[in-house]
Design a protein around this motif. Structure first.
Motif, PDB file in Angstrom:
ATOM      1  N   TYR A 391      -1.043  17.556  57.806  1.00 40.63           N
ATOM      2  CA  TYR A 391      -0.565  18.113  58.536  1.00 40.63           C
ATOM      3  C   TYR A 391       1.393  17.027  58.344  1.00 40.63           C
ATOM      4  CZ  TYR A 391       1.715  19.114  62.747  1.00 40.63           C
ATOM      5  OH  TYR A 391       2.541  19.733  64.332  1.00 40.63           O
ATOM      6  N   THR A 419       2.835  26.652  53.343  1.00 37.15           N
ATOM      7  CA  THR A 419       2.576  27.140  54.698  1.00 37.15           C
ATOM      8  C   THR A 419       0.946  27.623  54.824  1.00 37.15           C
ATOM      9  OG1 THR A 419       4.755  27.632  54.214  1.00 37.15           O
ATOM     10  CG2 THR A 419       3.883  27.672  56.050  1.00 37.15           C
ATOM     11  N   THR A 422      -1.625  25.376  55.131  1.00 38.51           N
ATOM     12  CA  THR A 422      -1.527  24.116  56.970  1.00 38.51           C
ATOM     13  C   THR A 422      -2.300  25.154  57.796  1.00 38.51           C
ATOM     14  OG1 THR A 422      -0.095  23.315  55.796  1.00 38.51           O
ATOM     15  CG2 THR A 422      -0.572  22.922  58.248  1.00 38.51           C
ATOM     16  N   LEU A 423      -2.143  26.856  58.071  1.00 32.63           N
ATOM     17  CA  LEU A 423      -2.345  27.539  58.319  1.00 32.63           C
ATOM     18  C   LEU A 423      -3.358  27.503  58.539  1.00 32.63           C
ATOM     19  CD1 LEU A 423       0.548  30.433  58.543  1.00 32.63           C
ATOM     20  CD2 LEU A 423       0.126  28.909  60.596  1.00 32.63           C
ATOM     21  N   LYS A 426      -5.458  24.674  60.284  1.00 29.89           N
ATOM     22  CA  LYS A 426      -4.665  24.914  62.033  1.00 29.89           C
ATOM     23  C   LYS A 426      -5.400  25.908  62.625  1.00 29.89           C
ATOM     24  CE  LYS A 426      -0.977  23.522  62.820  1.00 29.89           C
ATOM     25  NZ  LYS A 426       0.320  22.416  63.245  1.00 29.89           N
ATOM     26  N   GLU A 473       5.224  26.764  62.169  1.00 33.14           N
ATOM     27  CA  GLU A 473       4.996  26.185  60.621  1.00 33.14           C
ATOM     28  C   GLU A 473       5.724  26.223  59.695  1.00 33.14           C
ATOM     29  OE1 GLU A 473       2.532  22.796  59.915  1.00 33.14           O
ATOM     30  OE2 GLU A 473       2.304  24.477  61.123  1.00 33.14           O
TER      31      GLU A 473
END
Length: 522
Positions: A391, A419, A422-423, A426, A473
């Motif tokens: 992150y 992206t 990472t999503l 998270k 993001e």
């Protein structure tokens, strides 16, 4: 002498039997053609007219004006069968007369004798599945080769408990539950006959609680008449059935969707203090979720719903969300099944309500705050600043000064994939939804992202919070917040454009790319 409504309005003709036309038409055709079988098996839920249909069939066969497609209900034989005094129609309740001795005495030994007055000697065996195995064995021979004047009608709510040897010798007719519309029409007819005044909403509630059983609906109507003053209202029925008021159920569902455990438990405690049982609270919430499911997926229910109610349901669906409605139904259905055997039903209810609130809180946290894993990751980063993490927060300075984006398709793909990954760590629901998307182009200062799955596209477009989370993001990774994202559905996505226009050119663009990607462009 007072007669219960379900007895007073018991069907006396085939045309009076509601909701079982697929059965009555076949029986009437058999009478008209003279093709009368020697054994019938009526199956289906309780209170759907199995025994009543058997009596009407027996009257039609023995009517002095018949065999007729409709009994006259005026001749001596019809009146005797209606009153239960017909000697040629013998009814047995297998729940109380299940032994082999009763079957031999009432059926095997007496079936050899001719009817006293009618054409057929009809044996109606109610709750036939309760007969003992020995009783079924004793019945089998007579059922297989009965005298020509004998006819058997077996009624059961548990078809699978009837031995195959018996089933194979009967014509089976399956009775279905009545729809809410059919039940409401029947209740409205009886109210008019009895001179009763009732709100349509009250009759709908009674029909729903009857769960397709006509007899149960009439029993509930009778209770409502006793508990109401002059007019049967929805409020009276709610109190009688022990259900929650619709406003209370709505408030509890909204509290759950917002993760408000305190309000949710307070509402439940207030309901229990007013006399509601934990199981009744679960049933009330399930009924509301059922209505909301029909509204959410635009399915028209058979019963009429006024405009105000429809608007209220639609607003509640928008506030809670389709996904939560389906999740809540699954949780409450499991809880409703388990609470029957719970030693502490109130505590079981509280656990269930907390689970609902936690689901709402999880969905909110996916959009409004970092997940637990990311929080731990940030803590680790503070403790060990040299350790790399997946992150990377946006660079505020770069976001303000740079207006460059990526100049070639490879970099665009790389940034979008980064992206999505990472999503996934998270915001799991958003990450899973974006897994099959790609950037397919750019118009002015707007990226175009294509979905290949229509369901996911429709679901995503209805969530403003999720769109904001994805955009934030992506822009944090790109390093520029001046751009926007437009989403499209394309089951055959185009290749990403090879060149993206940028307001910068030449050396300024090269420096911006180097700053954003931390690599020197070739």
């Amino acid at each position: 002498m007072y007669v219960a409504l379900y007895r007073k309005y018991r069907s006396q003709t085939f045309s009076d039997i509601i909701g079982q036309e697929h059965v009555t038409k076949v029986l009437q055709s058999a009478i008209a053609s003279g093709r009368i079988a020697h054994a019938y098996l009526f199956t289906g839920p309780r209170g759907t007219g199995k025994t009543s249909t058997a009596r009407v069939f027996a009257k039609a066969l023995n009517c002095e004006k018949g065999p007729a497609q409709e009994p006259c209900n005026e001749c001596k034989l019809c009146e005797a069968i209606t009153s239960g005094a017909g000697g040629d129609v013998i009814e047995l309740d297998a729940a109380s007369e299940a032994g082999v001795d009763e079957v031999r005495e009432h059926i095997v030994d007496r079936s050899r004798y001719a009817p006293m007055e009618g054409r057929y000697k009809v044996y109606i065996i109610d709750e036939a599945h309760d007969l003992s195995s020995k009783a079924f064995d004793a019945l089998l021979k007579t059922l297989e080769e009965p005298p020509p004047h004998v006819l058997f009608i077996l009624a059961t709510t548990e078809f699978n408990r009837v031995p195959l040897t018996i089933r194979s010798r009967c014509q089976r007719f399956e009775f279905r539950r009545g729809s809410i519309q059919e039940l409401v029409q029947r209740l409205d007819y009886i109210c008019k006959q009895e001179g009763l005044e009732a709100e349509p909403a009250a009759l709908t509630l009674i029909a729903r609680m009857a769960d397709g059983a006509y007899r149960d609906a009439l029993t509930l109507l009778e209770q409502a008449v006793v508990t109401s003053d002059s007019k049967i209202t929805a409020k009276d029925v709610v109190q009688q059935l022990g259900l929650l008021d619709e406003e209370v159920a709505n408030a509890m569902l909204v509290a759950a969707s917002e993760g408000n455990i305190r309000e949710l438990l307070a509402s439940a405690n207030e309901a229990i203090s007013s006399g509601k049982e934990p199981r009744e609270i679960l049933e009330s919430l399930l009924f509301r979720l059922s209505d909301l499911t029909y509204t959410a997926f635009q399915v028209t229910k058979q019963e009429s719903i006024d405009t105000t109610q429809r608007a209220s349901n639609h607003a509640l669906v928008q506030q809670i969300g389709k996904e939560k409605i389906l999740e809540y139904r699954a949780i409450l259905s499991d809880a409703h099944r388990e609470i029957r055997t719970a030693s502490l039903p109130r505590l079981a209810l509280e656990v269930t309500l907390v689970r609902l609130a936690e689901v709402g809180k999880e969905n909110l946290s996916e959009i409004e705050k970092p997940s637990l894993n990311i929080a731990k990751e940030e803590k680790t980063q503070r403790e060990n600043p040299h350790k790399e993490t997946t992150y990377e927060p946006p660079d505020e300075k770069l976001s303000q000064t740079s207006s460059a984006v990526v100049a070639d398709s490879a970099n665009i793909h790389a940034l979008w994939e980064r992206t999505v990954e990472t999503l996934k760590s998270k915001f799991k629901s958003a990450g899973a939804m974006m897994a099959h998307t790609s950037v397919v182009g750019m118009e002015e200062r707007c990226f175009i992202v294509a979905f290949t799955n229509r369901f996911q596209y429709d679901r995503f477009m209805k969530s403003q919070n999720m769109q904001k989370a994805v955009k934030d993001e992506f822009m944090s990774i790109v390093g520029n917040t001046d751009y926007d994202i437009r989403y499209v559905f394309d089951d055959k996505p185009r290749a990403v454009v090879s060149q993206v226009e940028s307001p910068l050119a030449g050396e300024p663009l090269a420096r911006a790319v180097e700053e954003v990607l931390q690599v020197k462009p070739e």
